[in-house]
Design a protein around this motif. Structure first.
Motif: not given
Lengths: 312, 315
Positions: B111, B114-115, B117-119, B125, B127-130, B197, B201, B204, B208
């Motif tokens: 997850l 995928l997150i 990938k900065k869509f 989303w 926050t919702i998953i948390v 989460l 971190a 991130r 790059d």
């Protein structure tokens, strides 16, 4: 359009987005099911196949907040016609309301103990964190580690002597006892988090204040506290959520007077068998505030759950 | 760059002078500020711990306060370590620990990947998953028993829908073989966001520029994943495992509400077993020894693990 080697392609983004949203929806279903069940009638709640579209009713909420008994002809005659909408709902099921249930009290206990312990925890935690952040405290690292290690103990392991100690002090099943206990449990989190937040405030601000003739205390509450306000607020929400959710100590150390909602909600039963809409209604009222807080906290979530070990 | 006047003044003043200005000395203030916290922790955490250790050498029982308390040395420890029941409890705990960690790391990392990938809308989303992990485990665990009901439960219905089995034919919390998985599923649902989460971190934190350099060297995406992403996110992943490990070793609320340790003893995790000994059978001395053993185990495993974690970080 700028090209970057590390920027994912549009197609990758769509794919990733769909998968994540798919997971989010699946993970939300149990929560939505709790909320939906709260508005179902008992028959709808246990229907097969499970019903998604149903006629909403407040019966679960009425059952949650009231005690009811099966009505006999005699009782119905004595009580006269129902005067309120909730009495009407109870009558429709052939019951009469005999009084308020204990849920209200339990919920209030959760509020008192949650806010009480959070307030105390923030006062003690901010002071300790400030001292650890700014002064040379002897054995600082040992003390900080000691504070953290208190969190590793299984609650049941310390519950035995705490139970004995509280019994001797007359603190068993009292609000004060639970507030002190939750404060102690949350202190490790609040000290570690707040130290991180205070570390980020430049020390020069206070030194300037000290030169302007402030005492240390004045510098602390006029300069440092306002600067650390967001940090303190998010730490407070974390402590509140923890105390709110806590179950093990609550179920072992409280029974009547100071029992909070988590040990109470699973014990809700109806007039005949488990009343799932009432349980779901109780859970909804209890869980939704936490979801709202989670949205408020989203920027500091990571920090909170890792004791400040990971900062974004 | 301009230096603010406040900073200039601060820098110009020698530190000791700033400290001597009025009021209590810093040392006194430091003690006044730290003392209440330390006192409360000593009273509510350390004092009980010492008391537990002391009780663990006796045959004290809370429900029989008039009995003579005898000092029986290490006999409690002997009895626990030779009790076959303890080992089945440990096995249940190990099964729970290993599978929750494996599943949560796999799903959580995927997850996060995928997150990352900065869509568009990934914050919302996330926050919702948390949500699940912020909620009361006891309340949620209690509701999961409803989802797991044979026939009427939503979980059974969904499984039946996809597999064609009869939804009344299996009971997740009533079946000896399924119950250990019922608690794994509920815990994974609840705590995967936590691992996610922390992994996020970690991902991130990778600059790059490293990927850009790899791209210049024509390293494949697959290769970049294994030689850059995984090694650099590893310390974070290990941290997540540490937190989950400690928490799930202590696991009580969710599981006790879900299965209560049953059927039989198949989901009796150590905390649940300890609770039974201490607050149902009232064998206070015995359960104190049990608590000490658990605490030493967690503490020992955690410190070995932290050493390994620090080694990975140094690399």
């Amino acid at each position: 359009m700028s090209f970057s080697a590390t920027e994912p392609s549009i197609r990758t983004k769509w794919f990733a987005g769909l998968l994540v949203i798919g997971y989010a929806i699946v993970t939300l279903i149990p929560l939505l099911w709790i909320i939906a069940t709260g508005f179902k009638s008992p028959a709808d709640s246990i229907a097969y196949p499970p019903v998604v579209v149903f006629e909403p009713t407040l019966e679960g909420y009425v059952n949650l907040f009231t005690d009811r008994t099966r009505a006999t002809e005699q009782m119905l005659d004595d009580a006269g016609p129902p005067t309120t909408w909730y009495e009407q709902i109870a009558r429709d099921r052939g019951t009469v309301i005999s009084g308020p249930s204990r849920y209200g009290e339990r919920f209030l206990n959760s509020v008192i103990i949650g806010f009480g312990s959070t307030a105390l925890c923030m006062i003690l935690g901010t002071m300790a964190a400030y001292a650890f952040s700014r002064f040379k405290v002897p054995l600082k690292d040992d003390l900080l580690f000691f504070i953290l290690s208190t969190r590793m103990m299984p609650p049941i392991a310390v519950a035995i002597p705490i139970f004995l100690m509280f019994r001797n002090l007359g603190l068993n099943d009292t609000h004060l006892g639970m507030i002190l206990l939750y404060t102690a449990v949350n202190l490790s989190l609040s000290v570690w988090l707040l130290k991180g937040f205070i570390d980020e405030i430049p020390v020069e601000y206070e030194e300037a204040a000290l030169i302007d003739g402030y005492t240390r205390f004045q510098a602390f509450y006029k300069v440092v506290l306002p600067q650390a306000a967001t940090g303190i607020a998010s730490t407070a929400i974390f402590c509140l959520i923890f105390a709110w959710n806590e179950y093990a100590f609550a179920v072992l150390l409280t029974s009547g007077n100071a029992q909070t909602a988590p040990p109470f909600i699973p014990t809700i039963i109806g007039v005949s068998g488990k009343d799932w809409p009432a349980v779901a209604a109780g859970a909804t009222i209890f869980l939704v505030p936490v979801m709202v807080f989670t949205i408020l906290l989203r920027k500091h979530l990571l920090r909170g759950i890792t004791f400040g070990a990971v900062r974004k | 760059m301009t230096v603010s006047p406040i900073k200039k003044v601060a820098q110009a003043t020698p530190v000791p002078m700033a400290r001597r200005i009025r009021g209590l000395s810093d040392r006194t203030i430091a003690w006044i500020f730290v003392a209440p916290t330390i006192f409360l922790l000593l009273a509510v955490n350390i004092f009980p711990l010492i008391w537990t250790i002391r009780l663990s050498f006796t045959n004290f029982r809370v429900n029989r306060p008039n009995n003579d308390v005898e000092w029986i040395g290490l006999r409690n420890y002997e009895r626990i370590l030779t009790d076959p029941g303890i080992w089945s409890t440990m096995q249940a705990t190990a099964h729970f620990l290993i599978w929750t960690i494996v599943l949560q790391v796999l799903i959580g990392f995927t997850l996060a990947f995928l997150i990352n990938k900065k869509f568009k809308g990934n914050d919302l989303w996330t926050t919702i998953i948390v949500f699940p992990m912020m909620l009361s485990p006891a309340v949620v665990g209690n509701f999961w028993t409803f989802l797991y009901q044979p026939q009427i439960g939503l979980f059974n219905y969904v499984i039946a829908f996809f597999t064609g089995a009869d939804p009344a034919s299996f009971s997740m919390i009533g079946d000896v073989n399924l119950a250990p998985w019922a608690i794994v599923i509920a815990d994974t649902w609840m705590w995967t966001p936590f691992v996610m989460l922390i992994c996020l971190a970690g991902l991130r934190s990778i600059p790059d520029s490293i990927y850009e350099a790899a791209e210049c060297d024509r390293a494949s995406k697959w290769r970049q994943f294994w030689t850059i992403t995984i090694p650099m996110a590893l310390p974070f992943l290990m941290l997540a495992v540490l937190f989950r490990g400690i928490e799930n070793f202590k696991m009580f609320d969710l599981v006790v509400q879900l299965t209560g340790g049953g059927p039989g003893n198949t989901t009796t995790l150590t905390s649940i077993d300890l609770k039974r000994e201490a607050f149902e059978r009232w064998r206070t001395g015995y359960s104190s020894a049990y608590a000490v053993i658990l605490f030493v185990t967690v503490f020992g495993l955690a410190s070995i693990y932290v050493k390994a974690l620090n080694k990975v970080k140094e690399r």
